[in-house]
Design a protein around this motif. Structure first.
Motif, PDB file in Angstrom:
ATOM      1  N   THR A   1       2.343   1.610  -3.433  1.00 26.03           N
ATOM      2  CA  THR A   1       1.301   2.077  -4.352  1.00 26.03           C
ATOM      3  C   THR A   1       1.028   3.565  -4.154  1.00 26.03           C
ATOM      4  OG1 THR A   1       0.271  -0.115  -4.326  1.00 26.03           O
ATOM      5  CG2 THR A   1      -1.077   1.727  -5.100  1.00 26.03           C
ATOM      6  N   GLN A   2       0.937   3.972  -2.882  1.00 27.91           N
ATOM      7  CA  GLN A   2       0.705   5.385  -2.576  1.00 27.91           C
ATOM      8  C   GLN A   2       1.854   6.240  -3.092  1.00 27.91           C
ATOM      9  OE1 GLN A   2      -2.021   6.722  -1.334  1.00 27.91           O
ATOM     10  NE2 GLN A   2      -1.189   8.786  -1.437  1.00 27.91           N
ATOM     11  N   TYR A   3       3.074   5.728  -2.949  1.00 30.75           N
ATOM     12  CA  TYR A   3       4.248   6.470  -3.427  1.00 30.75           C
ATOM     13  C   TYR A   3       4.218   6.620  -4.940  1.00 30.75           C
ATOM     14  CZ  TYR A   3       9.116   7.447  -4.616  1.00 30.75           C
ATOM     15  OH  TYR A   3      10.252   7.988  -5.142  1.00 30.75           O
TER      16      TYR A   3
ATOM     17  N   LEU B   1       0.828  -1.208   0.000  1.00 35.66           N
ATOM     18  CA  LEU B   1       0.000   0.000   0.000  1.00 35.66           C
ATOM     19  C   LEU B   1       0.864   1.261   0.000  1.00 35.66           C
ATOM     20  CD1 LEU B   1      -2.807  -1.011   2.542  1.00 35.66           C
ATOM     21  CD2 LEU B   1      -3.032  -0.765   0.063  1.00 35.66           C
ATOM     22  N   LEU B   2       1.953   1.225   0.777  1.00 34.02           N
ATOM     23  CA  LEU B   2       2.847   2.381   0.816  1.00 34.02           C
ATOM     24  C   LEU B   2       3.517   2.608  -0.532  1.00 34.02           C
ATOM     25  CD1 LEU B   2       4.540   1.921   4.315  1.00 34.02           C
ATOM     26  CD2 LEU B   2       2.816   3.606   3.675  1.00 34.02           C
TER      27      LEU B   2
ATOM     28  N   ILE C   1       1.567   6.487  -6.882  1.00 35.98           N
ATOM     29  CA  ILE C   1       0.477   7.407  -7.245  1.00 35.98           C
ATOM     30  C   ILE C   1       0.899   8.853  -7.026  1.00 35.98           C
ATOM     31  CG2 ILE C   1      -1.849   8.164  -6.604  1.00 35.98           C
ATOM     32  CD1 ILE C   1      -2.511   5.241  -5.990  1.00 35.98           C
ATOM     33  N   SER C   2       1.575   9.109  -5.893  1.00 31.89           N
ATOM     34  CA  SER C   2       2.030  10.468  -5.595  1.00 31.89           C
ATOM     35  C   SER C   2       3.044  10.942  -6.623  1.00 31.89           C
ATOM     36  CB  SER C   2       2.642  10.522  -4.187  1.00 31.89           C
ATOM     37  OG  SER C   2       1.687  10.167  -3.208  1.00 31.89           O
ATOM     38  N   LYS C   3       3.963  10.028  -7.003  1.00 34.80           N
ATOM     39  CA  LYS C   3       4.971  10.393  -7.997  1.00 34.80           C
ATOM     40  C   LYS C   3       4.319  10.704  -9.336  1.00 34.80           C
ATOM     41  CE  LYS C   3       8.942  10.196  -7.962  1.00 34.80           C
ATOM     42  NZ  LYS C   3       9.956  11.277  -7.808  1.00 34.80           N
ATOM     43  N   ARG C   4       3.353   9.880  -9.722  1.00 34.62           N
ATOM     44  CA  ARG C   4       2.667  10.115 -10.993  1.00 34.62           C
ATOM     45  C   ARG C   4       1.884  11.429 -10.961  1.00 34.62           C
ATOM     46  NH1 ARG C   4       0.295   4.078 -12.524  1.00 34.62           N
ATOM     47  NH2 ARG C   4       2.321   3.153 -13.106  1.00 34.62           N
ATOM     48  N   LYS C   5       1.247  11.680  -9.822  1.00 30.03           N
ATOM     49  CA  LYS C   5       0.499  12.922  -9.690  1.00 30.03           C
ATOM     50  C   LYS C   5       1.435  14.125  -9.777  1.00 30.03           C
ATOM     51  CE  LYS C   5      -2.758  15.291  -6.626  1.00 30.03           C
ATOM     52  NZ  LYS C   5      -3.490  15.217  -5.330  1.00 30.03           N
TER      53      LYS C   5
END
Length: 342
Positions: free
Chosen positions: A193-195, A190-191, A197-201
């Motif tokens: 995945t969150q990382y 999950l961490l 997603i944050s990088k892509r954003k």
């Protein structure tokens, strides 16, 4: 003489009382006890008990106030438990090593043979119990919970047998450990995945900023371009720039006030440049100074001298900045072109 004798006697009495208090220890029932021996004095009959075979009885005391009794026997798979009764107990110290034992207000004489053996008399029968520390440490909580749950179940009219298996406990521990490991990897996933997603954003936001910068540059009216070019040419032909360039060419280390002066010049010529640069990426002080000097048309070898770095280091900084901003590999020259076009 008499005073000295009296003082000596008083000291001896104090020492004797102190030793008595130190030697006296409160007896504690808490723990597990198994029935070892039963004696019927009137019939002159005795019986010995052990965990093997038909088993024995086990008394488990909780804080010397609650008693849990069960039938206990060893079987190949572990311990066989048959809950019997749960009672309130009280242990009263009568002094002189004598104790008064009560189960649900039923008084019984109790004799302490040692820390590990006691005898409780009931209706003339002598029951000798021995401490079972290994059972208490290994299974004490489970035995207490089984007895309490079984005896509190009003629908349960018959005695049930329960098995405490070391193999099952190990299996339960293994499953629990696997559960923790699985949960750990889920959290890590999950961490990650969150990382991602944050990088892509962040990358999408950066691409949007780059697009906006490029769009502003392309849609700038001709008159604005000419005015900006005029201001730029005027500055690069000025005595201030000549003096600044000479200082930089000589490789003199710049002071903090001089860096602020460079920023003021750039803000006057290229309004919004430093703000846009810092909004693209959280650049370090070295990266920021490199970008300022690139914008002032300072050659890489002179930038290296000013910042007391190797030329290869300055080249690496520029290439790294391009990759950070664009998300792909690029050369130092490509980063220079981007800075000059801002």
């Amino acid at each position: 003489m008499k005073k000295g004798l009296m003082l000596l006697i008083l000291c001896l009495l104090i020492l004797a009382c102190g030793n008595t208090r130190e030697d006296k220890q409160t007896f504690i029932l808490q723990g597990a006890w198994t029935l070892r021996h039963v004696k019927y004095p009137m019939d002159d009959v005795e019986h010995d008990y052990s965990l093997e075979g038909n088993g024995t009885f086990c008394q488990l005391y909780d804080l010397d106030s609650m008693l849990y009794i069960c039938k206990l026997a060893t079987i190949p798979s572990g311990l066989l438990i048959t809950p019997t009764v749960k009672r309130q107990v009280t242990l009263l110290d009568k002094g002189g090593g004598e104790y008064f034992y009560m189960e649900d207000d039923d008084p019984r004489p109790l004799t302490i043979h040692s820390d590990t053996a006691i005898t409780i008399q009931r209706n003339g029968v002598l029951y000798t119990w021995v401490r079972a520390d290994s059972i208490y440490q290994e299974w004490g909580t489970e035995i207490r919970d089984i007895i309490a749950k079984d005896l509190n179940n009003e629908d349960n009219k018959d005695r049930n047998n329960y098995v405490l298996s070391e193999k099952e406990r190990q299996q339960e521990k293994t499953l629990q450990r696997h559960g923790y490991i699985f949960a750990f990897f889920i959290v890590i996933a999950l961490l990650i995945t969150q990382y991602i997603i944050s990088k892509r954003k962040a990358m999408r936001q950066l691409q949007l900023q780059l697009h906006q910068i490029q769009e502003v540059q392309e849609n700038r009216p001709q008159a604005v371009r000419q005015a900006a070019k005029s201001v730029e040419d005027t500055f690069f032909a000025s005595d201030d720039y000549a003096a600044l360039q000479k200082r930089m060419t000589n490789g003199q280390v710049m002071k903090e006030e001089e860096w602020r002066q460079v920023e003021r010049h750039l803000k006057a010529i290229y309004p919004g440049f430093t703000t846009q640069l810092r909004s693209l990426y959280p650049v370090s002080e070295l990266e920021y100074h490199v970008c300022l000097l690139i914008k002032l048309r300072i050659a890489p070898k002179d930038i290296a001298n000013i910042l007391s770095r190797d030329v290869s280091t300055i080249s690496t900084v520029r290439s790294r900045l391009y990759k950070k901003v664009y998300g792909k590999k690029g050369g130092a020259k490509e980063w220079d072109d981007f800075i000059l076009a801002m």
